[in-house]
Design a protein around this motif. Structure first.
Motif: not given
Length: 430
Positions: A284-296
């Protein structure tokens, strides 16, 4: 995934058929020729289905993923062009010569055609996997005017991710082909108890066991690359939420082996393996807001299906080599086990593909292009749903056709007096 059902079988079965024809060429024993023609027909059925299902993928890039195609076209197009113009043309051309050249080409030349076709299949896999590896670890490019421009083709083709992924996937393909051949050998052994099927099973057992050793070796290097290049995929595959020193390997939820994940990922028992929650904050700090987690759940379980089913197939092959040592016959129970184990390597390699692709989400190109930004803006949800439903139904029909053709040919058995390649040089007429 559907297309990938046919790819590994084509890769492994082509080499196996070429090996059988080589054995016939060197020994002159008729049963090798009969086996070549028998497994060759199975190879051709599967190859044809792979071509049909693969064509659709090319259209999808431009129709459903136009923004992706615009961004990666200059880079992604190069290995795809090499795959089509070099590998696939080589594969299909020489396969045609092999099919129609049995009584027209000299034996050596005819043998060379099947080897060229089989090598073409493996070259095709290399170029496709190199393109896929670039999506996970992009190298040899710059971004200009919102598009990726390739600056170094050699860097793309020798991407460290590709060099680890190619032997891992191809070895997995040989395990799939080995499981397929072993199931057929088990079926016919129970019917005939012929030494021909025992020796064929031995060859397939050896191929599967050797491929398993390659999978283990390349899996180790892949784990270390994943730690460096795709830490979120690694954390999701292990269900690791927090940065952990001496991270455990999770066999199944609730059963862990301490420090093994750190050892596999870095060769250091005390190394820190990042977790999904900590990586999420960093991304989030590097690319901005969003969910960067795949389907667990998908990533976690696909990794275990790949690992356990794949290694189960390899273990079965090692057991088979021990049971059939010193020309001992196949036990009846083991022949039945080979038939029942047919789905294991197929499910394993499909699960591996799921792990590879879902684990990269939400990126289409890691760190550069999100999946949500890759779709065609002019294509509606309704249009995608309709086309996907139609293809699902069509592929379902094709799956039934493939299964019926394969089963019918296996039950029919081998030709009694197969035709052989010409003994003399052909006369060229104009």
């Amino acid at each position: 995934m559907y297309h990938f059902l046919f790819v590994p079988l084509t890769i492994g079965l082509g080499i196996f058929v070429a090996g059988l024809q080589t054995a016939w060429h060197r020994t002159g024993k008729e049963h090798y020729l009969r086996l070549t023609k028998f497994f060759g027909k199975l190879f051709l059925i599967n190859f044809a289905m792979g071509v049909v299902t693969g064509i659709v993928q090319e259209f999808q890039f431009g129709m459903n993923w136009s923004e992706y195609s615009i961004f990666v076209g200059d880079v992604f197009g190069a290995p795809l062009a090499l795959e089509a113009l070099l590998a696939f043309f080589m594969e299909s051309t020489f396969l045609g010569l092999w099919i129609f050249g049995w009584d027209k080409l000299p034996k050596r030349l005819h043998l060379a055609t099947i080897w060229a076709a089989a090598i073409g299949s493996n070259l095709s896999a290399y170029f496709i996997l190199a393109a896929n590896a670039w999506m996970k670890h992009p190298v040899g490019y710059v971004v200009e005017d919102g598009k990726a421009r390739m600056t170094d083709l050699w860097a793309v083709l020798t991407n460290s991710t590709a060099l680890a992924q190619v032997p891992h996937v191809i070895a997995g393909a040989f395990i799939v082909a080995g499981g397929f051949i072993l199931a057929i050998c088990g079926y016919w052994w129970l019917r005939e108890r012929s030494d021909m099927w025992r020796s064929t099973a031995r060859a397939a057992l050896l191929m599967t066991a050797v491929a398993g050793a390659v999978v283990v070796a390349t899996g180790d290097s892949s784990a270390r690359l994943m730690y460096e290049q795709q830490p979120m995929k690694l954390a999701a595959a292990e269900g690791l939420e927090r940065d952990t020193q001496g991270a455990p390997f999770t066999i199944v939820p609730g059963l862990e082996i301490p420090k093994v994940l750190s050892l596999l990922s870095t060769h250091d028992l005390e190394a820190v393996v990042p977790g999904t929650e900590d990586l999420q904050r960093r991304f989030e700090q590097q690319f901005g807001p969003g969910d960067y987690r795949p389907d667990q759940a998908v990533v976690f379980w696909s990794f275990r299906v790949m690992l356990y089913f794949g290694m189960g197939t390899v273990a079965l092959s090692v057991l088979g080599l021990w049971l059939t040592r010193r020309k001992r016959p196949l036990p009846g129970w083991f022949a039945r086990a080979l038939m029942l184990a047919l789905p294991l390597p197929i499910l394993a390699i499909i699960a591996g593909w799921l792990l590879s692709e879902v684990g990269r989400q939400p990126w289409t190109v890691a760190g550069e292009l999100l999946t949500a930004s890759s779709v065609s803006p002019g294509v509606s949800l309704t249009e995608v749903a309709i086309s996907l439903s139609v293809f699902t139904l069509l592929y379902g029909v094709l799956a039934v056709a493939e299964a019926v053709l394969l089963v019918r040919h296996v039950r029919k058995g081998m030709e009694e007096t197969p035709s052989v390649p010409a003994e003399r040089e052909p006369v060229l007429a104009y």
